[in-house]
Scaffold this active site. Sequence first.
Site, PDB file in Angstrom:
ATOM      1  N   ASN A 238       4.601   9.524   3.607  1.00 42.77           N
ATOM      2  CA  ASN A 238       5.321  10.124   2.481  1.00 42.77           C
ATOM      3  C   ASN A 238       4.716  11.505   2.280  1.00 42.77           C
ATOM      4  OD1 ASN A 238       6.984   7.811   1.809  1.00 42.77           O
ATOM      5  ND2 ASN A 238       5.094   6.843   1.142  1.00 42.77           N
ATOM      6  N   GLU A 319      13.246   4.899   1.768  1.00 44.07           N
ATOM      7  CA  GLU A 319      12.595   4.886   0.460  1.00 44.07           C
ATOM      8  C   GLU A 319      12.723   6.232  -0.255  1.00 44.07           C
ATOM      9  OE1 GLU A 319       9.179   1.547   0.787  1.00 44.07           O
ATOM     10  OE2 GLU A 319       8.640   3.479   1.651  1.00 44.07           O
ATOM     11  N   LYS A 388       7.616  -1.081  13.010  1.00 46.36           N
ATOM     12  CA  LYS A 388       6.687  -2.049  12.412  1.00 46.36           C
ATOM     13  C   LYS A 388       6.773  -3.378  13.147  1.00 46.36           C
ATOM     14  CE  LYS A 388       6.339  -0.195   7.729  1.00 46.36           C
ATOM     15  NZ  LYS A 388       6.370  -0.501   6.286  1.00 46.36           N
ATOM     16  N   ASP A 393       8.208  -5.662   6.299  1.00 46.97           N
ATOM     17  CA  ASP A 393       7.143  -4.763   5.837  1.00 46.97           C
ATOM     18  C   ASP A 393       5.785  -5.431   5.812  1.00 46.97           C
ATOM     19  OD1 ASP A 393       5.889  -2.518   4.812  1.00 46.97           O
ATOM     20  OD2 ASP A 393       6.510  -2.873   2.761  1.00 46.97           O
ATOM     21  N   GLU A 415       3.757  -0.348  15.250  1.00 45.91           N
ATOM     22  CA  GLU A 415       3.031   0.035  14.044  1.00 45.91           C
ATOM     23  C   GLU A 415       2.518  -1.232  13.364  1.00 45.91           C
ATOM     24  OE1 GLU A 415       3.670   2.180   9.671  1.00 45.91           O
ATOM     25  OE2 GLU A 415       5.100   2.606  11.283  1.00 45.91           O
ATOM     26  N   GLU A 421      -2.409  -4.452   2.647  1.00 47.37           N
ATOM     27  CA  GLU A 421      -1.533  -4.252   1.496  1.00 47.37           C
ATOM     28  C   GLU A 421      -0.999  -5.564   0.951  1.00 47.37           C
ATOM     29  OE1 GLU A 421       2.781  -2.097   0.568  1.00 47.37           O
ATOM     30  OE2 GLU A 421       1.746  -1.729   2.473  1.00 47.37           O
TER      31      GLU A 421
END
Length: 731
Positions: A238, A319, A388, A393, A415, A421
């Site tokens: 981001n 996003e 990913k 996610d 990835e 997280e």
Amino acid sequence: MNRDGRAALWLFFRTLAVAVLMLGALLHMAPAHAEDGYELWLRYHALPAGEIQRDQNHASQLIANDATPTRAAARAELLRGLNGLLGAAPPVSDAVTRDGAIVAGTPASSSLIAQLHLDTSKLGKDGYVIRSVTLNGHPVTAIVGNDDLGVLYGSFHFLRLLQTEQSIDHLDITEVPRIELRVLDHWDNLNGSVERGYAGASIWDWWKLPDWTSPRYTDYARANASIGINGVVLNNVNADALILTPAYLKKVAALADVFRPYGIRVYLSVRFSAPIEIGGLKTADPLDPAVKTWWREKTDEIYKLVPDFGGFLVKANSEGQPGPQDYKRTHADGANLFADVLAPHGGVVMWRAFVYSQNSADDRAKQAYSEFKPLDGRFHANVLLQVKNGPIDFQPREPFSPLFGAMPKTPLMMEFQITKEYLGFATHLVYLGPLYEEVLSSDTMAKGKGSTVAKVIDGTLDGHALSGIAGVANVGTDRDWCGSDFNQANWYVFGRLAWNPTLSARAIAEEWVRMTFSNDIAFVKPVVDMMMGSREAAVDYMTPLGLAHLMGPGHHYGPAPWDKSLARADWQPPYYHRADHLGVGFDRTRTGSDAADQYAPPIAAQFNDVKQTPETVLLWFHHVPWEYRMRSGNTLWYELVAHYTQGVDDVKKMRETWRHLDGHIDADRYRKAATFLAIQEREAQWWRDACIAYFQQVSGLPLPPGFAPPPHPLSYYESLSFHYVPGHSSW
């Protein structure tokens, strides 16, 4: 003092050091000293006296020149490691004068290596050979690369053998990395925060750069080089366009200078709309000539400062991030813009496939495949599509992304997330090796049996020369780097699997435990067993049987399967579990979203059939009645409660295992891990109780006999709120 005199003096001190170590062992005079985790796995503490005596016979002198920065780094590491492990560093010379010398170099840089006539033609720039040979009548250990970087990697491997007390007699090792680009992605912001970071602030002190380069940067580079990582994305996906301004590019160049001797290239995440935000343009349309010119000039500017700059990582149209679709262009149009300006410099584009649109009513798990599969073959040669591991996610467990095996004309780059997280942040002991291994060994069936994800990403399945793998870093300013000592293992296992994705997660865990803590098998075996079971325990107490995304929305801390507080449906847990009074799970078969048919036909057939679907992902693909009979013969409701309970029980066993290991390692690291395991047990119990309370209320079913009820009503768990949760920085 002449060379013989120096050698004699070194031999005297070596013998003295061995005697002191043996005396200390006999008198039990030295308890484990306090440690803080800073050394990571590069912990060159003295080996047992017997090992020292044996290994010193193979390290009587070191022949390795330091004519280049990378050769200097290799020689310095060998001296540092041998000094710590063996009690004294061997003398450095330029000729073999005794048995047991170590000779490190390339055929081009060392006349001694050239005499060996070793075949280095297939080693590339990173590979190496470690071999026991005879040179000028003396038995020596040769560490040979095709270039300096191979020598550096080989030096770390040799030290790893010593650290783990393996025999260094009759060595014949050849190592070549399976994947070309082995990259850490830092989600670090320019203000010093780290998105999804649980180990303190960003290690990049942008304010003091470029003038002050902390010694920690060199230690970071050493750690990465020791496991073969050769690239670092410095900033958050981001991205802030400011990273591309001249002031920040000078800071980037200073970091690149530190990393270069260790074979690490820097990359930058770039904001697609940077031409508007810092370039004064009115558009970022990738087909606009002015936009192309702006990016070309900016890229040229970067390479003038950083000649070996790696390239760009781009998150676009996901996003809320800007991207080519804002201008009715495709992801290929956007990626190829960057590919064209990087190509003259040898740079690459890593274009993220993590996309989902708030305007799409389709299953979020389908969106990456739907957007990118039609673009296969339309990306330029220096573009890697970064995918990913799963379709959503970084969940505790997901099936592999259906993109793997579905785009044979496009290099796909894995990835993984190293930072936890969704797996307990810093304090839960969750070793990610089994997760990585599970994904990499999954068979896509794209070209029949054996078409594993590992073969997709290393390029061998479809014949791609360009290959890559990325891990979202868990590094911060905490003294132990990663928020806990055990989190270091996830950084380590990522690097080792990036080098060779077919390695065993268990073998890597044992290697890491021996290097980080102790070679005592009474410690190693139970700790490795604990680590290997930890990921499954977390799946059980968080999201068993294919459930996903039950975490608190936004901060992702703790259970919240009831939460509908956010505006977007696909940011809310009920979107994923679809629980009602009839059953639970997301129907992704042909009667539902049809996500199962994005996989190759044999896999799709399996996932479309509730009886064939592995129970580990059952609720990912099927909405299953509460009374459905599982393979155990028990109902789904029973098995769900049993899994939640088993997860807590497994953490209790981990705590008990650790309790019996007190005294095997230093008190500080032992105590910290014990405290974190207590936190993990408490939070695992919270997860278990809150989720059971919620699903019991939704199903209306009584608790199966033999299981303890949650100690509080559902309203209690729903009332809990949390402020300033770590890692939840604003975008």
